[in-house]
Scaffold this active site. Structure first.
Site, mmCIF file in Angstrom:
data_model
loop_
_atom_site.group_PDB
_atom_site.id
_atom_site.type_symbol
_atom_site.label_atom_id
_atom_site.label_comp_id
_atom_site.label_asym_id
_atom_site.label_seq_id
_atom_site.Cartn_x
_atom_site.Cartn_y
_atom_site.Cartn_z
ATOM 1 N N ASP A 199 0.841 -1.184 0.000
ATOM 2 C CA ASP A 199 0.000 0.000 0.000
ATOM 3 C C ASP A 199 0.886 1.248 0.000
ATOM 4 O O ASP A 199 1.883 1.321 0.731
ATOM 5 C CB ASP A 199 -0.906 0.004 1.230
ATOM 6 N N ILE A 200 0.539 2.213 -0.852
ATOM 7 C CA ILE A 200 1.307 3.461 -0.923
ATOM 8 C C ILE A 200 0.950 4.330 0.287
ATOM 9 O O ILE A 200 -0.227 4.619 0.529
ATOM 10 C CB ILE A 200 1.014 4.216 -2.229
ATOM 11 N N GLU A 242 -4.732 2.414 -4.285
ATOM 12 C CA GLU A 242 -3.265 2.497 -4.169
ATOM 13 C C GLU A 242 -2.667 1.217 -3.611
ATOM 14 O O GLU A 242 -1.541 1.204 -3.114
ATOM 15 C CB GLU A 242 -2.883 3.693 -3.283
#
Length: 331
Positions: A199-200, A242
């Site tokens: 996950d960003i 994301e």
């Protein structure tokens, strides 16, 4: 429909010799049969063969062109019949109603051979039989090529529907099929299999600060780092938003830890040049788990997602392992 008034044969020796269907056939050997045939001039749009009518004829194009209209699963299919070519041969041989509607594409002169006369001609001429075989094999080959081409296009459409258009990675639709297949293989052979969820970090802040186009560039950049660090057998997917998932076939959790850290450091060190001219950097959090006996795809993803959540709750830009006894271990 304007009929030609001919006192003898419906076509001349010169016309006969120009027709592909009569190639190398002796004019004299079929002249008597031609007396039972007729020619006429058809205006554009004139129906010459109709699947709804049982009359069966072999139609040979002398001048102009015809159009055959048939139906498949995709709708109407059109093909052109040029001078020297014929239509209706399948219904003549099979004694079944025509499969296509044939109309005059332009003003055309045609030779109409009744089915019984056509069969008598075939019985009388070995060369005519060979010509028919050539015509039919060409039709079969063309139809086969059309089927292969159509199947190829269908596969391309199906595959394109399984690819995320922004990042070029596969999407959740592909995941459902391929992850399930890999899970079955790993469970059946007791092969190791590890999963990563990525996950960003603070992605919403990127969108809020620089705009959604910048967010798209960040997604593309992170996806590129992932793609650059994968083996051919690895399975990276844009999971949604994301978040990314990766299945690593035949990889232990220790192998996956190495990959996860390589990805995390790769993203952290990659400058992203925005269209605005600004340069930014982002980080990712990584959660990792290993297949356990009789796992489903969702079981493995859920444990990896739990490790990802733990990494984000403990400072982000971290890798976390969900190990065999369900304990979470930050790298």
């Amino acid at each position: 429909m304007e009929f030609e008034r001919l006192e003898t044969l419906p076509i001349s020796r010169s016309d006969f010799n120009k027709l592909d269907v009569f190639r190398k056939v002796s004019f004299e050997s079929l002249a008597g049969y031609l007396l039972g045939c007729r020619t006429f001039v058809a205006d554009p749009g004139t129906v010459l063969i109709d699947p709804d009518h049982l009359e069966r004829n072999l139609i040979v194009v002398l001048d102009g062109s015809l159009e055959a209209r048939s139906v498949n699963g995709k709708g109407l299919v059109y093909s052109t019949i040029e001078v020297g070519q014929c239509a209706g041969e399948m219904s003549v041989i099979d004694n079944v109603k025509p499969s296509a509607r044939v109309v005059a594409k332009e003003k055309s002169r045609v030779l109409m051979i009744p089915a019984d006369v056509a069969m008598a001609m075939l019985n009388a001429s070995h060369d005519l039989c060979l010509n028919f075989l050539h015509i039919l094999s060409s039709r079969v080959r063309n139809n086969s090529n059309m089927v292969v081409e159509e199947e190829f296009h269908i596969r391309c459409i199906e595959e394109s529907s399984k690819v995320d258009s922004l990042t070029g990675l596969h999407n959740r639709r592909w995941l459902q099929e391929m992850y399930t297949r890999e899970m079955h293989r790993s469970n059946a052979g007791n092969y190791p299999l590890a999963a990563l969820m990525i996950d960003i970090d603070f992605f919403k802040d990127v969108n809020d600060t620089f705009g959604h186009l910048a967010g798209d560039q960040v997604l593309i950049a992170v996806a590129q780092v992932i793609a650059d660090n994968m083996r051919p057998t690895d399975m990276p997917v844009r999971y949604g938003g994301e978040e990314f998932s990766i299945f690593l076939p035949e990889a232990t959790i220790e192998n996956a830890r190495i990959v996860g850290e390589r990805l995390r450091k790769g993203v952290e060190s990659t400058p992203i040049h925005l269209d605005s001219g600004e340069e930014i950097k982002v980080t990712v959090s990584v959660g990792i788990s290993e297949r356990r006996k009789n796992d489903s795809v969702q079981d493995l993803i859920d444990r990896s997602d739990k490790a990802l959540y733990h990494a984000k709750q403990n400072g982000r830009n971290r890798t976390c392992l969900n190990v065999e006894d369900n304990s979470l271990f930050l790298v």
